[in-house]
Design an enzyme around this catalytic site. Structure first.
Site, PDB file in Angstrom:
ATOM      1  N   HIS A  90      59.782  45.077  59.479  1.00  0.00           N
ATOM      2  CA  HIS A  90      59.125  45.727  58.433  1.00  0.00           C
ATOM      3  C   HIS A  90      58.046  44.724  57.871  1.00  0.00           C
ATOM      4  O   HIS A  90      57.726  43.468  58.086  1.00  0.00           O
ATOM      5  CB  HIS A  90      59.934  46.175  57.489  1.00  0.00           C
ATOM      6  CG  HIS A  90      60.795  45.013  56.761  1.00  0.00           C
ATOM      7  ND1 HIS A  90      60.357  44.405  55.626  1.00  0.00           N
ATOM      8  CD2 HIS A  90      62.101  44.524  56.818  1.00  0.00           C
ATOM      9  CE1 HIS A  90      61.329  43.461  55.089  1.00  0.00           C
ATOM     10  NE2 HIS A  90      62.311  43.553  55.783  1.00  0.00           N
TER      11      HIS A  90
ATOM     12  N   CYS B 259      66.755  41.487  58.256  1.00  0.00           N
ATOM     13  CA  CYS B 259      65.725  42.036  58.874  1.00  0.00           C
ATOM     14  C   CYS B 259      64.689  41.245  59.251  1.00  0.00           C
ATOM     15  O   CYS B 259      64.575  39.862  58.930  1.00  0.00           O
ATOM     16  CB  CYS B 259      65.219  43.177  58.106  1.00  0.00           C
ATOM     17  SG  CYS B 259      66.543  44.595  58.376  1.00  0.00           S
TER      18      CYS B 259
END
Length: 704
Positions: A588, A607
């Site tokens: 992301h 992440c």
């Protein structure tokens, strides 16, 4: 802020996989490879399928340099000529092979029996087989490989996700065909049948191997494949030569040792050797393809899915080879088919040829050493980097200048550090670490290449965690790369392979329970409105509440959820790239842009934060929706407003990997910090190299 979050309902994997994915991913080379390599571009077949080229204006290499789009040489990537060839297509399956789907058999397994049938076997010395009716014990068809059971002992291998299918049943003879005469019983066939009936446990520890061996020798009426009346058959010699050279693959030849067959061996000894070679063939194929231990035993964050070879297919492929050359090719085909594995193998061969590796005395810690300064550690630094004295300098000179500074700069470049010539804490640690024997590290990294799907997908995304880089790879060559931020040692980015599904623009961030409990609750107890100032709403029973009405010093977080709406301050930035997995991690954007300028980029909760996400998205959709013109300009129209999802039509793998040693585009072996201790854990499991302190793994399963 970045990392693991609640992704909502996850569809079943079977529904996620596009039936034409592995074929259609070849498309992107149309524009991307032309820009990267300046070469002829796609094959004629791919050009016919996808039509006009797809171009991307600039490569997101993360350096800020103005480079031509996908200039592999300028960006320091592997050159197009170094691409890994996909495994040969030897089966015409009704569906395209999906390397991530354990229920779809590999093409090699599906067609092994048909490709290498018994009509043209490798020559063996004749031994009359025994009658099937008289000698065949009750057997069952081999079952699929099972999950591995930890670190290897002698004669053990790794099992993982089932990838094979049962061999096809032979067709029954037509009524008009006369029943063939029963073959004569021989001492060899009698002894081999006895081993199959009651002695296989001495040769193979795994039930799947024993079932495959029993079925194979029963089907061939106990005819030998690896031995003959006068000793080893040509196939047996090829197998033993391969086992003896297992060190070249980073394996231990002792694991596949077969006692020599005496010149005057009797039938019982030949039967024993026959079964030992066959069982060692299965063990070798499993070790070289899927590894020597179950990687999931290292940590909950080590979660790959190695492709375990099917035992029946291994025997069919190897034992029924047409000639010695075909047999050698069959055994070689089980090794990883990725370019970096072969490059590491070459480096290992060079070091093994050199013999004993010269070790260097460690350079002691101290203050940062800058060019022009004097330090008593300078002679050790010269010895470590092999730099002689500058002209006019005296022996024992302690001035840090000239050629030594340039050697330090070159070393920093190879080690992935800031190239400033300053010998600080990180450079000093890398110098001492790289001064050790590199062989165990190379072997450990070769082992981790076996954790990837064996079939090389035509296109894939690969995040190398210790390198802090993500690459989009087509036909073995990178077509896009950029910097990433990965998880901290206490909140690690997991090692896994899944399928890229879609991108979400203007995402909301639903804060995971672990972050609420460990980070947000202490803030709320100190200041009930601390999260409001970050744009995070407190939700109870589906409604946003005033956090000042809750006594957080007495209340827990049970019954409350925390949500950050889309916007500039959102922890996920403007977009996220989804490959559903049980760890709830994804790639992301991030509003914390300054972290990408750091050399060591381990700051997230698991992440992967992507630098230049719009360029990455453009390259991603050139693969996933080819020919539709998803340029940065068009993608930018999706930004702002409510959450939007754009699915990929072509699904392809995302590999989160952990390689601390690899070969760069100039053929140099480079190393990176063992960020999570996974390299040390791999070496410990293999019983090689020195033991190191592992990283703290007290981390929650779901993190952002």
């Amino acid at each position: 802020m970045s990392g693991r979050g609640v992704t909502g309902t996850v569809e079943k994997k079977s529904a996620m996989r596009h039936r034409a994915a592995s074929r259609s991913m070849l498309a992107v080379a149309t524009g991307l490879a032309l820009a990267a390599a300046g070469g002829p571009g796609l094959s004629v077949q791919a050009q016919e399928f996808y039509g006009s080229a797809i171009a991307i204006d600039r490569a997101g290499h993360g350096t800020g340099d103005s480079l031509p789009a996908f200039d592999a040489d300028a960006a320091g990537m592997l050159r197009p000529g170094q691409a890994a060839a996909a495994l040969p297509a030897i089966a015409d399956d009704s569906q395209p092979f999906d390397a991530l789907d354990p229920r779809r058999p590999s093409p090699a397994h599906s067609a092994a029996l048909a490709l290498h049938g018994p009509d043209a076997p490798l020559p063996v010395e004749s031994t009359a087989p025994a009658p099937v009716a008289a000698l065949a014990p009750a057997t069952t068809l081999p079952s699929a490989p099972m999950v591995g059971d930890g670190a290897p002992g002698l004669g053990e291998g790794t099992s993982g996700t089932p990838t094979g299918a049962a061999p096809p049943a032979s067709s029954a003879p037509s009524p008009a065909t006369a029943e063939p005469a029963a073959p004569a019983v021989t001492p060899f066939s009698t002894h081999l049948a006895a081993i199959v009936e009651s002695g296989l446990a001495r040769f193979a520890s795994r039930p799947t191997d024993r079932e495959a061996l029993a079925a194979y020798y029963t089907a061939r009426n106990f005819q030998p494949a690896f031995t003959g009346e006068s000793g080893l058959a040509p196939l047996g010699q090829v197998a033993l030569d391969t086992f003896a050279g297992a060190g070249a693959e980073g394996l231990d030849p002792a694991d596949y040792a077969v006692p020599p067959l005496p010149a005057d061996a009797d039938a019982a000894q030949r039967a024993e050797t026959e079964m030992r070679v066959a069982a060692a063939t299965l063990l070798y194929a499993r070790h070289v393809q899927s590894g020597r231990f179950d990687p999931k035993t290292l940590s909950k964050d080590v979660d790959p899915s190695p492709t375990v070879p099917d035992s029946a297919a291994v025997l069919a492929r190897v034992a029924d080879a047409r000639d010695p050359q075909d047999a050698r090719a069959a055994l070689a085909s089980f090794a990883p088919q990725y370019d970096q594995y072969r490059l590491l193998k070459d480096q290992l061969a060079q070091l093994q040829a050199q013999g004993q590796v010269v070790s260097h005395a460690p350079i002691p810690p101290g203050p940062s050493l800058r060019p022009g300064e004097s330090d008593p550690r300078v002679p050790l630094l010269r010895a470590r980097l092999g730099v002689g004295l500058d002209a006019g300098a005296q022996e024992g000179d302690e001035f840090y200048e000239g050629a030594l500074v340039e050697a330090v700069r070159a070393f920093q470049a190879l080690a992935g550090q800031k190239v400033d010539g300053i010998v600080g804490r990180n450079t000093l640690a890398a110098l001492n670490d790289a001064g050790a024997d590199p062989v165990p590290d190379i072997i450990a990294n070769m082992e981790r290449w076996r954790w990837l799907p064996h079939e090389v997908a035509p296109a894939y995304v690969m995040v190398n965690i210790p390198e802090f880089m993500v690459r989009i790879v087509v036909d073995g060559s990178p077509v896009h790369e950029t910097r990433v931020v990965v998880g901290k040692p206490e909140t690690q980015t997991p090692i896994l392979s899944e399928s890229m599904q879609n991108a979400v623009f203007n995402p909301s961030w639903h804060v995971p329970p672990s972050i609420i409990r460990n980070e947000m609750l202490p803030k709320l107890r100190a200041d009930p409105y601390a999260l409001v100032r970050q744009g995070i709403d407190v939700v109870r029973n589906g409604r946003v509440i005033d956090p000042g009405t809750v006594d957080w010093r007495r209340a827990g977080t049970q019954g409350y959820s925390f949500r950050q709406e889309p916007g500039e301050r959102n922890a996920l930035g403007r977009m996220k790239f989804m490959f559903p997995n049980k760890h709830a991690v994804y790639l992301h954007d991030t509003p914390s842009r300054a972290l990408f300028s750091r050399d060591r980029r381990a700051f997230s909760h698991g992440c992967v934060r992507v630098h230049e996400p719009m360029e990455f998205a453009e390259a991603l959709f050139a693969l996933g929706r080819p020919g539709e013109g998803w340029s940065q300009q068009r993608l930018s129209r999706l930004l702002g407003g409510k959450e939007k999802s754009l699915p990929l039509k072509n699904k392809y793998p995302v590999h989160l990997v952990y390689f601390t040693s690899f070969v760069d585009g100039n053929g140099q072996l480079v190393t990176r910090e063992d960020l999570y201790g996974t390299n040390a854990a791999t070496k410990s499991a293999l019983g090689i190299g020195g033991a190191r302190q592992f990283a703290d793994r007290k981390a929650d399963t779901v993190r952002r």
